[in-house]
Design an enzyme around this catalytic site. Structure first.
Site, PDB file in Angstrom:
ATOM      1  N   ASN A   6      -8.233   2.403  12.933  1.00  0.00           N
ATOM      2  CA  ASN A   6      -6.875   2.673  12.452  1.00  0.00           C
ATOM      3  C   ASN A   6      -6.503   4.121  12.795  1.00  0.00           C
ATOM      4  OD1 ASN A   6      -4.767   3.623  10.692  1.00  0.00           O
ATOM      5  ND2 ASN A   6      -4.988   1.747   9.520  1.00  0.00           N
ATOM      6  N   HIS A   9      -3.435   8.138  11.046  1.00  0.00           N
ATOM      7  CA  HIS A   9      -3.497   9.573  10.724  1.00  0.00           C
ATOM      8  C   HIS A   9      -3.114  10.468  11.906  1.00  0.00           C
ATOM      9  CE1 HIS A   9      -4.870   8.714   6.844  1.00  0.00           C
ATOM     10  NE2 HIS A   9      -6.070   9.242   6.845  1.00  0.00           N
ATOM     11  N   HIS A  42      -0.330   0.772  11.148  1.00  0.00           N
ATOM     12  CA  HIS A  42       0.494   0.253  10.057  1.00  0.00           C
ATOM     13  C   HIS A  42       1.907   0.804  10.223  1.00  0.00           C
ATOM     14  CE1 HIS A  42       0.850  -0.236   5.364  1.00  0.00           C
ATOM     15  NE2 HIS A  42       1.839  -0.811   6.007  1.00  0.00           N
ATOM     16  N   ARG A  44       4.877   1.333   8.535  1.00  0.00           N
ATOM     17  CA  ARG A  44       5.347   1.283   7.144  1.00  0.00           C
ATOM     18  C   ARG A  44       6.871   1.243   7.093  1.00  0.00           C
ATOM     19  NH1 ARG A  44       1.373   2.896   3.077  1.00  0.00           N
ATOM     20  NH2 ARG A  44       3.187   2.907   1.732  1.00  0.00           N
ATOM     21  N   ARG A  48       6.449   6.667   7.542  1.00  0.00           N
ATOM     22  CA  ARG A  48       5.887   7.994   7.269  1.00  0.00           C
ATOM     23  C   ARG A  48       4.912   8.465   8.354  1.00  0.00           C
ATOM     24  NH1 ARG A  48       2.046   6.743   2.084  1.00  0.00           N
ATOM     25  NH2 ARG A  48       4.049   6.191   1.214  1.00  0.00           N
ATOM     26  N   GLU A  69      -0.743  -3.754  10.989  1.00  0.00           N
ATOM     27  CA  GLU A  69      -0.666  -3.934   9.532  1.00  0.00           C
ATOM     28  C   GLU A  69       0.799  -3.864   9.151  1.00  0.00           C
ATOM     29  OE1 GLU A  69      -2.890  -1.010   7.477  1.00  0.00           O
ATOM     30  OE2 GLU A  69      -4.779  -1.623   8.363  1.00  0.00           O
ATOM     31  N   THR A  99      -1.954   5.535   0.103  1.00  0.00           N
ATOM     32  CA  THR A  99      -2.370   4.550   1.108  1.00  0.00           C
ATOM     33  C   THR A  99      -2.262   3.188   0.435  1.00  0.00           C
ATOM     34  OG1 THR A  99      -4.170   3.836   2.570  1.00  0.00           O
ATOM     35  CG2 THR A  99      -4.821   4.831   0.488  1.00  0.00           C
ATOM     36  N   THR A 100      -2.598   2.107   1.163  1.00  0.00           N
ATOM     37  CA  THR A 100      -2.518   0.777   0.576  1.00  0.00           C
ATOM     38  C   THR A 100      -3.493   0.712  -0.605  1.00  0.00           C
ATOM     39  OG1 THR A 100      -2.160   0.007   2.814  1.00  0.00           O
ATOM     40  CG2 THR A 100      -2.576  -1.675   1.154  1.00  0.00           C
ATOM     41  N   GLU A 150      -8.673 -10.237   5.218  1.00  0.00           N
ATOM     42  CA  GLU A 150      -9.382  -8.955   5.278  1.00  0.00           C
ATOM     43  C   GLU A 150      -9.716  -8.590   3.840  1.00  0.00           C
ATOM     44  OE1 GLU A 150      -7.876  -5.743   7.731  1.00  0.00           O
ATOM     45  OE2 GLU A 150      -8.735  -4.255   6.373  1.00  0.00           O
ATOM     46  N   HIS A 190     -11.043  -0.682   4.309  1.00  0.00           N
ATOM     47  CA  HIS A 190     -10.445   0.275   3.388  1.00  0.00           C
ATOM     48  C   HIS A 190     -11.524   1.121   2.711  1.00  0.00           C
ATOM     49  CE1 HIS A 190      -7.566   2.275   0.854  1.00  0.00           C
ATOM     50  NE2 HIS A 190      -6.634   1.758   1.614  1.00  0.00           N
TER      51      HIS A 190
HETATM   52  N1  PXP Z   1      -7.442  -2.129   6.255  1.00  0.00           N
HETATM   53  C1  PXP Z   1      -6.195  -2.090   5.700  1.00  0.00           C
HETATM   54  C2  PXP Z   1      -5.526  -3.385   5.417  1.00  0.00           C
HETATM   55  C3  PXP Z   1      -5.564  -0.869   5.418  1.00  0.00           C
HETATM   56  O1  PXP Z   1      -4.330  -0.861   4.866  1.00  0.00           O
HETATM   57  C4  PXP Z   1      -6.219   0.335   5.751  1.00  0.00           C
HETATM   58  C5  PXP Z   1      -5.540   1.648   5.513  1.00  0.00           C
HETATM   59  O2  PXP Z   1      -4.412   1.743   6.317  1.00  0.00           O
HETATM   60  C6  PXP Z   1      -7.501   0.255   6.337  1.00  0.00           C
HETATM   61  C7  PXP Z   1      -8.100  -0.981   6.552  1.00  0.00           C
HETATM   62  C8  PXP Z   1      -8.261   1.474   6.733  1.00  0.00           C
HETATM   63  O3  PXP Z   1      -8.594   2.180   5.581  1.00  0.00           O
HETATM   64  P1  PXP Z   1      -9.250   3.630   5.711  1.00  0.00           P
HETATM   65  O4  PXP Z   1      -8.242   4.515   6.333  1.00  0.00           O
HETATM   66  O5  PXP Z   1      -9.568   3.975   4.303  1.00  0.00           O
HETATM   67  O6  PXP Z   1     -10.468   3.459   6.569  1.00  0.00           O
END
Ligand code: PXP
Length: 241
Positions: A6, A9, A42, A44, A48, A69, A99-100, A150, A190
């Site tokens: 992901n 960031h 993602h 959003r 953001r 996402e 975050t989510t 997931e 996550h």
């Molecule tokens: N999976 C999902 C569905 C998420 O929303 C996120 C965060 O955007 C992640 C995985 C990745 O999480 P992390 O950034 O904590 O590794």
């Protein structure tokens, strides 16, 4: 076991200055060179971090899997239908969250989730639902005709002590086994880090991990390619055992 990185960031850094660097598409190419299996972003509702342009650019340029996402918001759904990522992961979204936070409540949102899932699938997009490791949510997911779930690893990642961590790990293992037994593909993610990834990566029923924060944080010091390779190696080691 597939690793989806992901890169939200990277866009967060760019948006902090509303400038044109760093470009997420550049990060996506480096992640691809580091032999990750997929890019996760993602889009959003509040934009953001990732912008619409990033989604289109990344889809056009990368060859590995693009996992988008997304919430159930109609504008975002229409963008997904247009971009046609390889995979869409439906997530809950609240504007104030950092975050989510929790999984999507498929029981409560059943009709909306089923509708969006059907529309995405009709464009050939593989659909995954981000849920808590809970039997009721898994059953509702299956009923909604999704292809994958997931499992939210946040409770495991945030456990305060070893006992709690083992309890949450066992919840993930039971949920993964159950979801697979009823025909769902199982992903997880996550809050996973270089320190806590191995026990989750060792769960055979889980076939994809999505990891963002920890990899991008490490990449500040070692570069994104090495950060991805280090995570891949830990996952490989866990899988061999
Ligand atoms: N999976 C999902 C569905 C998420 O929303 C996120 C965060 O955007 C992640 C995985 C990745 O999480 P992390 O950034 O904590 O590794």
């Amino acid at each position: 076991m597939e690793l989806g990185v992901n890169i939200d960031h990277v866009a967060t850094i760019r948006q902090a200055r509303m400038t044109n660097e760093p470009e997420p598409v550049y990060a996506a190419l480096l992640v691809q060179e580091a032999m990750a299996d997929g890019i996760t972003i993602h889009l959003r509702e509040d934009r953001r971090h990732i912008q619409d342009r990033d989604v289109y650019q990344i889809k056009e340029i990368i060859k590995i899997k693009l996992n988008l996402e997304m919430s159930l918001n109609e504008e975002i759904v229409n963008i997904a239908l247009d971009v046609k990522p390889n995979q869409a992961t439906l997530v809950p979204e609240k504007r104030q969250e950092i975050t989510t936070e929790g999984g999507l409540d498929i029981v409560k949102e059943f009709d909306r989730v089923s509708n969006v899932t059907e529309r995405l699938k009709s464009k050939g997009i593989f659909v995954s639902l981000f849920i808590d490791p809970d039997k009721e949510q898994i059953d509702a997911s299956k009923k909604s005709n999704t292809q994958a779930v997931e499992l939210h690893t946040g409770a495991y990642a945030n456990a305060k002590n070893e006992k709690e961590r083992m309890f949450e790990l066992n919840r993930l293992i039971d949920a993964a086994k159950y979801a697979k037994s009823i025909g769902l593909t199982v992903h997880a993610g996550h809050g996973l880090t270089y320190e806590n990834v191995k026990p989750v990566a060792a769960v055979k029923e889980i076939t994809e991990l999505n990891i963002g924060h920890s990899i991008i944080a490490k990449s500040v010091f070692v570069g994104i390619k090495d950060a991805v390779i280090m995570m891949r190696n830990l996952i490989k080691e866990a899988r061999w055992k």
